[in-house]
Write a protein that holds these residues in place. Sequence first.
Motif, mmCIF file in Angstrom:
data_model
loop_
_atom_site.group_PDB
_atom_site.id
_atom_site.type_symbol
_atom_site.label_atom_id
_atom_site.label_comp_id
_atom_site.label_asym_id
_atom_site.label_seq_id
_atom_site.Cartn_x
_atom_site.Cartn_y
_atom_site.Cartn_z
ATOM 1 N N LEU A 249 -19.794 -2.466 -31.890
ATOM 2 C CA LEU A 249 -20.136 -2.726 -33.283
ATOM 3 C C LEU A 249 -20.805 -1.542 -33.975
ATOM 4 C CD1 LEU A 249 -21.504 -6.399 -33.111
ATOM 5 C CD2 LEU A 249 -19.192 -5.617 -33.645
ATOM 6 N N ALA A 250 -21.564 -0.748 -33.217
ATOM 7 C CA ALA A 250 -22.292 0.398 -33.805
ATOM 8 C C ALA A 250 -22.234 1.580 -32.848
ATOM 9 C CB ALA A 250 -23.734 -0.006 -34.102
ATOM 10 N N PRO A 251 -21.080 2.225 -32.733
ATOM 11 C CA PRO A 251 -20.919 3.307 -31.753
ATOM 12 C C PRO A 251 -21.774 4.535 -32.022
ATOM 13 C CG PRO A 251 -18.997 3.150 -33.195
ATOM 14 C CD PRO A 251 -19.838 1.954 -33.478
ATOM 15 N N ASP A 252 -22.283 4.687 -33.231
ATOM 16 C CA ASP A 252 -23.076 5.874 -33.563
ATOM 17 C C ASP A 252 -24.549 5.736 -33.170
ATOM 18 O OD1 ASP A 252 -20.827 7.071 -34.606
ATOM 19 O OD2 ASP A 252 -21.202 6.313 -36.645
ATOM 20 N N MET A 253 -24.953 4.546 -32.782
ATOM 21 C CA MET A 253 -26.336 4.349 -32.369
ATOM 22 C C MET A 253 -26.464 4.592 -30.871
ATOM 23 S SD MET A 253 -27.389 1.030 -34.703
ATOM 24 C CE MET A 253 -29.066 0.987 -34.089
ATOM 25 N N SER A 254 -27.704 4.731 -30.411
ATOM 26 C CA SER A 254 -27.951 5.013 -28.992
ATOM 27 C C SER A 254 -28.619 3.816 -28.324
ATOM 28 C CB SER A 254 -28.827 6.259 -28.839
ATOM 29 O OG SER A 254 -30.049 6.103 -29.537
ATOM 30 N N TYR A 255 -28.293 3.626 -27.036
ATOM 31 C CA TYR A 255 -28.769 2.452 -26.299
ATOM 32 C C TYR A 255 -29.172 2.851 -24.888
ATOM 33 C CZ TYR A 255 -25.869 0.648 -30.061
ATOM 34 O OH TYR A 255 -25.310 0.420 -31.294
ATOM 35 N N ALA A 256 -30.109 2.114 -24.332
ATOM 36 C CA ALA A 256 -30.539 2.375 -22.958
ATOM 37 C C ALA A 256 -30.871 1.060 -22.277
ATOM 38 C CB ALA A 256 -31.750 3.294 -22.935
ATOM 39 N N ILE A 257 -30.474 0.957 -20.995
ATOM 40 C CA ILE A 257 -30.834 -0.182 -20.149
ATOM 41 C C ILE A 257 -31.812 0.312 -19.091
ATOM 42 C CG2 ILE A 257 -30.006 -1.879 -18.479
ATOM 43 C CD1 ILE A 257 -27.306 -1.828 -19.902
ATOM 44 N N VAL A 258 -32.932 -0.367 -18.946
ATOM 45 C CA VAL A 258 -33.961 0.041 -17.986
ATOM 46 C C VAL A 258 -34.322 -1.145 -17.100
ATOM 47 C CG1 VAL A 258 -36.347 0.822 -17.705
ATOM 48 C CG2 VAL A 258 -34.907 1.821 -19.498
ATOM 49 N N ASN A 259 -34.278 -0.936 -15.790
ATOM 50 C CA ASN A 259 -34.758 -1.927 -14.823
ATOM 51 C C ASN A 259 -36.280 -1.837 -14.822
ATOM 52 O OD1 ASN A 259 -35.527 -3.438 -12.585
ATOM 53 N ND2 ASN A 259 -33.833 -2.735 -11.316
ATOM 54 N N PHE A 260 -36.906 -2.743 -15.542
ATOM 55 C CA PHE A 260 -38.332 -2.625 -15.818
ATOM 56 C C PHE A 260 -39.173 -2.606 -14.547
ATOM 57 C CE2 PHE A 260 -42.503 -4.471 -16.883
ATOM 58 C CZ PHE A 260 -42.911 -3.585 -17.867
ATOM 59 N N MET A 261 -38.941 -3.538 -13.637
ATOM 60 C CA MET A 261 -39.771 -3.614 -12.443
ATOM 61 C C MET A 261 -39.547 -2.419 -11.525
ATOM 62 S SD MET A 261 -41.605 -6.115 -13.103
ATOM 63 C CE MET A 261 -42.535 -6.044 -11.570
ATOM 64 N N ALA A 262 -38.334 -1.878 -11.499
ATOM 65 C CA ALA A 262 -38.078 -0.683 -10.695
ATOM 66 C C ALA A 262 -38.806 0.524 -11.264
ATOM 67 C CB ALA A 262 -36.577 -0.407 -10.620
ATOM 68 N N GLU A 263 -38.984 0.557 -12.584
ATOM 69 C CA GLU A 263 -39.745 1.643 -13.201
ATOM 70 C C GLU A 263 -41.223 1.548 -12.821
ATOM 71 O OE1 GLU A 263 -38.977 4.307 -15.249
ATOM 72 O OE2 GLU A 263 -36.899 3.895 -14.665
ATOM 73 N N VAL A 264 -41.725 0.328 -12.742
ATOM 74 C CA VAL A 264 -43.131 0.130 -12.381
ATOM 75 C C VAL A 264 -43.377 0.565 -10.942
ATOM 76 C CG1 VAL A 264 -44.944 -1.599 -12.025
ATOM 77 C CG2 VAL A 264 -43.466 -1.727 -14.046
ATOM 78 N N SER A 265 -42.547 0.074 -10.018
ATOM 79 C CA SER A 265 -42.690 0.418 -8.601
ATOM 80 C C SER A 265 -41.377 0.146 -7.881
ATOM 81 C CB SER A 265 -43.820 -0.384 -7.957
ATOM 82 O OG SER A 265 -43.813 -0.195 -6.548
ATOM 83 N N PRO A 266 -40.619 1.185 -7.532
ATOM 84 C CA PRO A 266 -39.359 0.967 -6.810
ATOM 85 C C PRO A 266 -39.554 0.209 -5.502
ATOM 86 C CG PRO A 266 -39.494 3.221 -7.636
ATOM 87 C CD PRO A 266 -40.839 2.601 -7.870
ATOM 88 N N LEU A 267 -40.632 0.506 -4.780
ATOM 89 C CA LEU A 267 -40.880 -0.162 -3.509
ATOM 90 C C LEU A 267 -41.189 -1.642 -3.721
ATOM 91 C CD1 LEU A 267 -41.271 -0.179 -0.472
ATOM 92 C CD2 LEU A 267 -43.647 0.576 -0.830
ATOM 93 N N ALA A 268 -42.095 -1.931 -4.655
ATOM 94 C CA ALA A 268 -42.443 -3.326 -4.929
ATOM 95 C C ALA A 268 -41.225 -4.088 -5.440
ATOM 96 C CB ALA A 268 -43.577 -3.398 -5.946
ATOM 97 N N ASN A 269 -40.422 -3.438 -6.259
ATOM 98 C CA ASN A 269 -39.217 -4.076 -6.785
ATOM 99 C C ASN A 269 -38.268 -4.453 -5.654
ATOM 100 O OD1 ASN A 269 -37.393 -4.704 -9.178
ATOM 101 N ND2 ASN A 269 -36.120 -3.232 -8.064
ATOM 102 N N ARG A 270 -38.111 -3.544 -4.690
ATOM 103 C CA ARG A 270 -37.220 -3.818 -3.567
ATOM 104 C C ARG A 270 -37.761 -4.954 -2.700
ATOM 105 N NH1 ARG A 270 -32.365 -4.608 -2.018
ATOM 106 N NH2 ARG A 270 -31.964 -4.132 0.185
#
Length: 386
Positions: free
Chosen positions: A32-53
């Motif tokens: 719908l809006a190809p000129d805009m920018s988007y990002a997907i972030v795994n929130f808990m993995a950003e906080v702590s990859p080990l705890a997330n796992r």
Amino acid sequence: MTGKADVLILTSSYGGGHLQASRALMEGLQALAPDMSYAIVNFMAEVSPLANRLVEVSYRRAVIHAPFLWRQFYHLTSRYNNPTSGWQCQLNRLLLFWARSLLALYQPRVVVSTFPVPAGVMGELKRRYLMSLPLVTIITDQTVHNQWLHPATDLYLVGSEYVRRQLVYRGIEPERIAVTGIPISPAFAARRAPLSTRSELGLDPHLPVVLVMTGAEGMLPQAPKLCRHLACLPSPRQVVVISGRNTSLRTKVKAEVDGCPWPVLVLGFVNNVEAWMAAADVLVGKAGGLSTSEALARELPMVIIRPIPGQEEANTRFLTRAGAARRARDVHEAVAMTEEILQDPEIARAMRRSAAGIARPSAAYEAAAMVLALSKESYGSTLVAN
């Protein structure tokens, strides 16, 4: 992905459905809006990859080996959740630093959460006047766990009128809720001819197809026994098994169906599930919010076995009440139900009609349009206090 993003989508890898919904939403946004920018972030993995796992592994073990404990945890956390006090507020406070770091990095115009934890943390930031961006929460099941809710959320996108009513009952103003459907890949919005799709996938176009789905993480331990029984019945069929990322389960299924009279194709994780569903006559498996929404979009009759306590049990109630699915208590009942659907065209047609009545094949586009509308209205600053 790093750098500025007009729309920041916060998700989780637990169970697979939250991440799938995020990717589907991004597809809709890009269309719908190809000129805009988007990002997907795994929130808990950003906080702590080990705890997330560790949480991922614990969740998987709990739902497979101790589902009664998961049921207790699910209901207790929903019953006693209050976003402005208690354990939920403490958790949100602990995660504020990472939330603000992500906002500073991506500088979005709107934040979307497809998992309860970041929805609550971002809501807490807004409640404390530490940012003023629009917040969107996408509920990825056909029920409402209270952890999804926060008074600072601007818009809830939900899968059905049934979920909308649950939110209103919990005090959410109707104007803050939109029924878009749970975002699934836009590919589901395009219809496919079953026979030509079977040929395209290397299947026999003239044999009925039973599709067995175990979820992205392969959390259906009954799959080997189930597949053996499905492939050994007298009437002709072909069985396709999608075992997700669980290579051990895939190996067990292959060993179990060896020597069965009807062909069994055992796959791992696939990126074209919309094609496999288009080719199928009936789906047997779990009741994840995403997979069942996909099946509805393909008007595919469902037989649900061993739904995960809590969210999947709620999804199952929604689907069975609508007439789009049947719930089996065990493998033998699942096989009998599948056989009945295959052998009785009237039952299959009735279930397909019921599925069509609640399906939202264009959910990704509808959700994306709502998010984009908020992003265009957004003039809030990401950080307004130190």
